[in-house]
Design an enzyme around this catalytic site. Structure first.
Site, PDB file in Angstrom:
ATOM      1  N   CYS A  25       0.844  -1.196   0.000  1.00 52.84           N
ATOM      2  CA  CYS A  25       0.000   0.000   0.000  1.00 52.84           C
ATOM      3  C   CYS A  25       0.880   1.247   0.000  1.00 52.84           C
ATOM      4  CB  CYS A  25      -0.920   0.009   1.209  1.00 52.84           C
ATOM      5  SG  CYS A  25      -1.892   1.534   1.340  1.00 52.84           S
ATOM      6  N   VAL A  26       0.731   2.075  -1.020  1.00 52.21           N
ATOM      7  CA  VAL A  26       1.572   3.255  -1.171  1.00 52.21           C
ATOM      8  C   VAL A  26       1.370   4.244  -0.027  1.00 52.21           C
ATOM      9  CG1 VAL A  26      -0.052   4.445  -2.732  1.00 52.21           C
ATOM     10  CG2 VAL A  26       2.379   5.032  -2.779  1.00 52.21           C
TER      11      VAL A  26
END
Length: 122
Positions: free
Chosen positions: A72-73
């Site tokens: 997840c960025v």
């Protein structure tokens, strides 16, 4: 049966090793699965993590599976983990995302959940 392994626990937790063990077992049995690193689980993607020589390296173990390793960025950036593109975009000095890990949006997680027959969270 397709499995999504959702890793939200820190790499220092024994549960992070259980997640890896499940992935290894599914891969060995040629069962379809995907993984997604979220919340504190993103720390495994930091190439600056250090391990003593006499201990197994969780990051290297995940890399050796040769599977997509989506991270997840937003969770990664919040925890100081970035790839080169985001480092430039946010004026950060360096990138530190480990090889074979990829920063992705939560749409990837939604897609993985939708396609999975079961979700196992660690």
């Amino acid at each position: 049966m397709s499995t999504l392994i959702l890793i939200t626990t820190s790499p220092t937790s024994i549960m992070a090793w259980h997640a890896l063990g499940l992935a290894q077992a599914l891969q060995q049995k040629q069962q379809p699965f995907r993984v997604f690193f979220y919340q504190d689980g993103v720390h495994v993607a930091n190439q600056l993590n250090w391990n003593p020589d006499d201990q197994r390296n969780l990051t290297h173990e995940w890399q050796s599976l040769n599977i997509p390793l989506p991270v997840c960025v937003s969770a990664a950036l919040q925890r100081g983990i970035t790839d080169q593109d985001n480092a430039e975009r946010h004026q950060l000095l360096h990138s530190n995302l480990a090889k074979h890990f990829q920063l992705v949006g939560l749409g990837e997680l939604a897609d993985a959940v939708e396609q999975a027959d079961r979700v196992v969270q660690f």
